[in-house]
Design an enzyme around this catalytic site. Sequence first.
Site, PDB file in Angstrom:
ATOM      1  N   GLY A 154       2.682   2.468  10.560  1.00  0.00           N
ATOM      2  CA  GLY A 154       3.593   3.581  10.310  1.00  0.00           C
ATOM      3  C   GLY A 154       4.329   4.066  11.546  1.00  0.00           C
ATOM      4  O   GLY A 154       4.945   5.129  11.533  1.00  0.00           O
ATOM      5  N   GLU A 202      -4.959  -4.894  11.029  1.00  0.00           N
ATOM      6  CA  GLU A 202      -3.975  -3.828  11.122  1.00  0.00           C
ATOM      7  C   GLU A 202      -4.199  -3.041  12.410  1.00  0.00           C
ATOM      8  O   GLU A 202      -5.015  -2.100  12.442  1.00  0.00           O
ATOM      9  CB  GLU A 202      -4.113  -2.870   9.938  1.00  0.00           C
ATOM     10  CG  GLU A 202      -3.867  -3.513   8.593  1.00  0.00           C
ATOM     11  CD  GLU A 202      -3.300  -2.518   7.594  1.00  0.00           C
ATOM     12  OE1 GLU A 202      -2.213  -2.783   7.073  1.00  0.00           O
ATOM     13  OE2 GLU A 202      -3.927  -1.470   7.372  1.00  0.00           O
ATOM     14  N   GLU A 231      -6.520   4.788   8.070  1.00  0.00           N
ATOM     15  CA  GLU A 231      -6.337   6.208   7.702  1.00  0.00           C
ATOM     16  C   GLU A 231      -7.620   6.770   7.084  1.00  0.00           C
ATOM     17  O   GLU A 231      -7.920   7.944   7.246  1.00  0.00           O
ATOM     18  CB  GLU A 231      -5.129   6.350   6.758  1.00  0.00           C
ATOM     19  CG  GLU A 231      -3.821   6.160   7.522  1.00  0.00           C
ATOM     20  CD  GLU A 231      -2.664   5.629   6.698  1.00  0.00           C
ATOM     21  OE1 GLU A 231      -2.713   5.680   5.465  1.00  0.00           O
ATOM     22  OE2 GLU A 231      -1.694   5.145   7.324  1.00  0.00           O
ATOM     23  N   HIS A 269      -9.376   1.071   5.471  1.00  0.00           N
ATOM     24  CA  HIS A 269      -8.056   1.337   6.048  1.00  0.00           C
ATOM     25  C   HIS A 269      -8.199   2.333   7.194  1.00  0.00           C
ATOM     26  O   HIS A 269      -9.002   3.258   7.135  1.00  0.00           O
ATOM     27  CB  HIS A 269      -7.120   1.898   4.961  1.00  0.00           C
ATOM     28  CG  HIS A 269      -5.685   1.907   5.402  1.00  0.00           C
ATOM     29  ND1 HIS A 269      -5.182   2.889   6.227  1.00  0.00           N
ATOM     30  CD2 HIS A 269      -4.660   1.063   5.150  1.00  0.00           C
ATOM     31  CE1 HIS A 269      -3.897   2.628   6.460  1.00  0.00           C
ATOM     32  NE2 HIS A 269      -3.555   1.524   5.809  1.00  0.00           N
ATOM     33  N   GLY A 316       2.927  -1.156   4.228  1.00  0.00           N
ATOM     34  CA  GLY A 316       2.913   0.260   3.852  1.00  0.00           C
ATOM     35  C   GLY A 316       4.324   0.739   3.550  1.00  0.00           C
ATOM     36  O   GLY A 316       4.846   0.542   2.447  1.00  0.00           O
ATOM     37  N   GLY A 317       4.961   1.342   4.533  1.00  0.00           N
ATOM     38  CA  GLY A 317       6.276   1.974   4.350  1.00  0.00           C
ATOM     39  C   GLY A 317       7.297   1.093   3.642  1.00  0.00           C
ATOM     40  O   GLY A 317       7.977   1.545   2.713  1.00  0.00           O
ATOM     41  N   ASN A 375       0.870  -1.179   0.000  1.00  0.00           N
ATOM     42  CA  ASN A 375       0.000   0.000   0.000  1.00  0.00           C
ATOM     43  C   ASN A 375       0.906   1.228   0.000  1.00  0.00           C
ATOM     44  O   ASN A 375       1.504   1.554   1.022  1.00  0.00           O
ATOM     45  CB  ASN A 375      -0.887  -0.020   1.254  1.00  0.00           C
ATOM     46  CG  ASN A 375      -1.691   1.260   1.399  1.00  0.00           C
ATOM     47  OD1 ASN A 375      -1.868   2.014   0.437  1.00  0.00           O
ATOM     48  ND2 ASN A 375      -2.186   1.516   2.601  1.00  0.00           N
ATOM     49  N   TRP A 376       0.976   1.859  -1.143  1.00  0.00           N
ATOM     50  CA  TRP A 376       1.887   3.020  -1.258  1.00  0.00           C
ATOM     51  C   TRP A 376       1.313   4.288  -0.637  1.00  0.00           C
ATOM     52  O   TRP A 376       2.010   5.285  -0.537  1.00  0.00           O
ATOM     53  CB  TRP A 376       2.194   3.285  -2.739  1.00  0.00           C
ATOM     54  CG  TRP A 376       3.177   2.327  -3.332  1.00  0.00           C
ATOM     55  CD1 TRP A 376       3.854   1.321  -2.690  1.00  0.00           C
ATOM     56  CD2 TRP A 376       3.618   2.295  -4.695  1.00  0.00           C
ATOM     57  NE1 TRP A 376       4.665   0.662  -3.577  1.00  0.00           N
ATOM     58  CE2 TRP A 376       4.541   1.242  -4.817  1.00  0.00           C
ATOM     59  CE3 TRP A 376       3.309   3.038  -5.827  1.00  0.00           C
ATOM     60  CZ2 TRP A 376       5.174   0.928  -6.021  1.00  0.00           C
ATOM     61  CZ3 TRP A 376       3.931   2.728  -7.027  1.00  0.00           C
ATOM     62  CH2 TRP A 376       4.857   1.682  -7.115  1.00  0.00           C
ATOM     63  N   LYS A 377       0.049   4.262  -0.301  1.00  0.00           N
ATOM     64  CA  LYS A 377      -0.608   5.471   0.227  1.00  0.00           C
ATOM     65  C   LYS A 377      -0.360   6.635  -0.746  1.00  0.00           C
ATOM     66  O   LYS A 377      -0.361   6.423  -1.955  1.00  0.00           O
ATOM     67  CB  LYS A 377      -0.098   5.797   1.633  1.00  0.00           C
ATOM     68  CG  LYS A 377      -0.069   4.559   2.536  1.00  0.00           C
ATOM     69  CD  LYS A 377       0.246   4.867   3.948  1.00  0.00           C
ATOM     70  CE  LYS A 377       0.451   3.569   4.704  1.00  0.00           C
ATOM     71  NZ  LYS A 377       0.356   3.704   6.123  1.00  0.00           N
TER      72      LYS A 377
HETATM   73  C1  PEP Z   1      -0.623   0.203   5.933  1.00  0.00           C
HETATM   74  O1  PEP Z   1      -0.642   1.303   5.440  1.00  0.00           O
HETATM   75  O2  PEP Z   1      -1.568  -0.557   5.717  1.00  0.00           O
HETATM   76  C2  PEP Z   1       0.504  -0.194   6.779  1.00  0.00           C
HETATM   77  C3  PEP Z   1       0.458  -1.345   7.372  1.00  0.00           C
HETATM   78  O3  PEP Z   1       1.549   0.699   6.875  1.00  0.00           O
HETATM   79  P1  PEP Z   1       3.002   0.412   7.525  1.00  0.00           P
HETATM   80  O4  PEP Z   1       3.490  -0.897   6.980  1.00  0.00           O
HETATM   81  O5  PEP Z   1       3.842   1.572   7.091  1.00  0.00           O
HETATM   82  O6  PEP Z   1       2.810   0.352   9.004  1.00  0.00           O
END
Ligand code: PEP
Length: 250
Positions: A172, A166, A98, A96, A233-234, A9-11
């Site tokens: 993050g 999650e 966010e 998600h 994500g990251g 997930n590049w956001k």
């Molecule tokens: C996400 O955005 O779903 C996520 C898990 O981010 P990260 O891996 O950066 O915690």
Amino acid sequence: MRRPLIAGNWKMNKLIPEAVEWVAGIQERLPGLPDAEIVLAPPFTHLAVLKLRLENDSLIKLAGQNMFWEPQGAFTGEISGAMLKSAGCEYVILGHSERRLFFHEDDAAINKKILSAQSSELKIILCVGETLEQRNGGQTEDVVKSQLQGALEGIEVDDDLVVAYEPVWAIGTGLTATPEQAQESHAFIRSILGSILTPEDSLKIRILYGGSVTPDNSRDLLGRPDIDGALVGGASLAVEKFCAIIASLN
Ligand code: PEP
């Protein structure tokens, strides 16, 4: 047997040229990596461009990071399931944290999006998870259960559904649920899915872990019986790290 799924997930990160370079990098490395379904959720603006790059590639699938529930109309700034489908998506991420936090999405909205995504023949990655306050208050199971039941109310669930656990406090932040904590929540999620479907059918549904997954912790997490993959994500932004996470499926 559940096929592992690793999703990136590049956001709101990367410009199109960087995205194209990333895809070329993973295409080069994937043949040497363990079998897994690979799903990439770039920003909307990148989807059609990447789809062209992936035309002959059945290994990497695209996902939208979100969508609106209406099929079309006067909804400035929104995007429909059919638009995601026509841009080459097979999946859409819904719920998600966010989206829940910054855009005030609740379970009722997520439920409408799931229905709409299904009618556009998109597969859904449904995110659930508790905040730190909720975990510390012993509410993890109640929160996850009500998110699942709220989002899936009246929905015909089959094994195209993917659930991502999650924990909000791990996204993050560099804080990761321990493999034991994650496994415990995943087993709980499977038991709830078992009550919505049947226990037997719940065994066909993949449950991903997400929250600061890196190549350093992925092997331990992915080795647990109810952890069927990761939503990253990251660490998905760097192709080497993302591939190292895939490699840890071995
Ligand atoms: C996400 O955005 O779903 C996520 C898990 O981010 P990260 O891996 O950066 O915690």
